[in-house]
Write an enzyme that holds these catalytic residues in place. Sequence first.
Site, PDB file in Angstrom:
ATOM      1  N   LYS A 101       0.848  -1.187   0.000  1.00 45.31           N
ATOM      2  CA  LYS A 101       0.000   0.000   0.000  1.00 45.31           C
ATOM      3  C   LYS A 101       0.879   1.230   0.000  1.00 45.31           C
ATOM      4  CE  LYS A 101      -3.936   2.078   2.426  1.00 45.31           C
ATOM      5  NZ  LYS A 101      -4.873   1.931   3.569  1.00 45.31           N
ATOM      6  N   GLY A 102       0.521   2.206  -0.824  1.00 42.14           N
ATOM      7  CA  GLY A 102       1.300   3.428  -0.904  1.00 42.14           C
ATOM      8  C   GLY A 102       0.422   4.660  -0.886  1.00 42.14           C
ATOM      9  N   LYS A 103       1.052   5.804  -1.054  1.00 37.87           N
ATOM     10  CA  LYS A 103       0.352   7.083  -0.963  1.00 37.87           C
ATOM     11  C   LYS A 103      -0.678   7.255  -2.065  1.00 37.87           C
ATOM     12  CE  LYS A 103       1.360  12.024  -0.473  1.00 37.87           C
ATOM     13  NZ  LYS A 103       2.444  13.039  -0.422  1.00 37.87           N
ATOM     14  N   PHE A 104      -0.403   6.702  -3.241  1.00 34.68           N
ATOM     15  CA  PHE A 104      -1.267   6.938  -4.393  1.00 34.68           C
ATOM     16  C   PHE A 104      -2.137   5.743  -4.762  1.00 34.68           C
ATOM     17  CE2 PHE A 104       2.638   9.522  -5.041  1.00 34.68           C
ATOM     18  CZ  PHE A 104       2.063  10.754  -4.774  1.00 34.68           C
ATOM     19  N   GLY A 105      -2.019   4.639  -4.041  1.00 36.75           N
ATOM     20  CA  GLY A 105      -2.824   3.473  -4.362  1.00 36.75           C
ATOM     21  C   GLY A 105      -2.249   2.208  -3.760  1.00 36.75           C
ATOM     22  N   ASN A 106      -2.635   1.070  -4.329  1.00 34.72           N
ATOM     23  CA  ASN A 106      -2.247  -0.227  -3.786  1.00 34.72           C
ATOM     24  C   ASN A 106      -1.668  -1.127  -4.874  1.00 34.72           C
ATOM     25  OD1 ASN A 106      -3.432   0.474  -1.213  1.00 34.72           O
ATOM     26  ND2 ASN A 106      -5.431   0.077  -2.143  1.00 34.72           N
ATOM     27  N   VAL A 107      -1.008  -2.197  -4.440  1.00 35.28           N
ATOM     28  CA  VAL A 107      -0.484  -3.212  -5.349  1.00 35.28           C
ATOM     29  C   VAL A 107      -1.093  -4.551  -4.969  1.00 35.28           C
ATOM     30  CG1 VAL A 107       1.577  -4.297  -6.311  1.00 35.28           C
ATOM     31  CG2 VAL A 107       1.683  -1.931  -5.514  1.00 35.28           C
ATOM     32  N   LYS A 122      -0.377  -2.756 -10.026  1.00 33.95           N
ATOM     33  CA  LYS A 122      -0.265  -1.521  -9.251  1.00 33.95           C
ATOM     34  C   LYS A 122      -1.412  -0.589  -9.641  1.00 33.95           C
ATOM     35  CE  LYS A 122       3.433   1.838  -8.158  1.00 33.95           C
ATOM     36  NZ  LYS A 122       4.852   2.140  -8.464  1.00 33.95           N
ATOM     37  N   ASP A 216      17.686   7.243  -7.337  1.00 34.98           N
ATOM     38  CA  ASP A 216      17.068   6.971  -6.031  1.00 34.98           C
ATOM     39  C   ASP A 216      17.264   5.512  -5.620  1.00 34.98           C
ATOM     40  OD1 ASP A 216      15.752   7.702  -3.712  1.00 34.98           O
ATOM     41  OD2 ASP A 216      13.754   7.334  -4.529  1.00 34.98           O
TER      42      ASP A 216
END
Length: 361
Positions: A101-107, A122, A216
């Site tokens: 789970k991330g800031k802009f959505g899920n995987v 994603k 990065d």
Amino acid sequence: MSYKENLNPSSYTSKFTTPSSATAAQRVLRKEPYVSTFTTPSDNLLAQRTQLSRITPSASSSVPGRVAVSTEMPSQNTALAEMPKRKFTIDDFDIGRPLGKGKFGNVYLAREKQNKFIMALKVLFKSQLEKEGVEHQLRREIEIQSHLRHPNILRMYNYFHDRKRIYLMLEFAPRGELYKELQKHGRFDEQRSATFMEELADALHYCHERKVIHRDIKPENLLMGYKGELKIADFGWSVHAPSLRRRTMCGTLDYLPPEMIEGKTHDEKVDLWCAGVLCYEFLVGMPPFDSPSHTETHRRIVNVDLKFPPFLSDGSKDLISKLLRYHPPQRLPLKGVMEHPWVKANSRRVLPPVYQSTQSK
């Protein structure tokens, strides 16, 4: 956002749904119909699509209502049949468990129904991307990652979208996030660290030959494949720069090289610095310039205030010292990393290096 999952290699065979028993996640994802064009000006993503490779399905399950999934992951050298080019929708997939789970959505773990192809799906929300002003970053990530073909770089097979979401079809890395593995063990031994360093150097060399700078590299942006091999997974800060000269401030504080902190132009050699920081963190369990404050971290980086714990070997210290140089031209080239005596003595990489074949072309 790289997905976070650390699981048994064979565990991805479970909990796929049949059309009659869709999961809650799948029902939610199906709410929006596919539309053939992006609905916002900023959503005009890459027009070219890469074809999705095919995995042959296993024998049918004898249990009614269950879908059998092969537990075998293909070799990187396996010639996989290509699927016909077509537009995808969420209904083309069986949706499995969440991987991250991330800031802009899920995987999510997902399987393409027609060819039984296992992947990570994603799911990003357009509204969140627009709110944060990062549409260009996603556009760049798709354009770069979808064209890279290397065993230590996570594949992006394709993408599609509906009114509210963008879906990225990614290679599934069964052993999950390298950062989680590092947290679990505290630090890696020399054999594992050297293996990862050889794989990373080979993948970055491949990128640099194609004028791609990652910018990065850090444990959170690395995944592990079926055999535990390293895979660079997040190209959100990467850039295709034919001139190889940039001035943008990006990346993670502990991994920033001196030239970026000082606002100078930078080139692909920022990745060499990041490789040195990563090698140190593999072996020690923390970045080399870690400090209580950002100001102190910046000071230590620009002064290359490098301190080694006594348990590090002379070979590993030599490699790290040659990568963490203030002047970018003095940093050890990636070929030098792969050929470094400490790497050659300790690496147990399964796959042969790619850079040899690309140079001969």
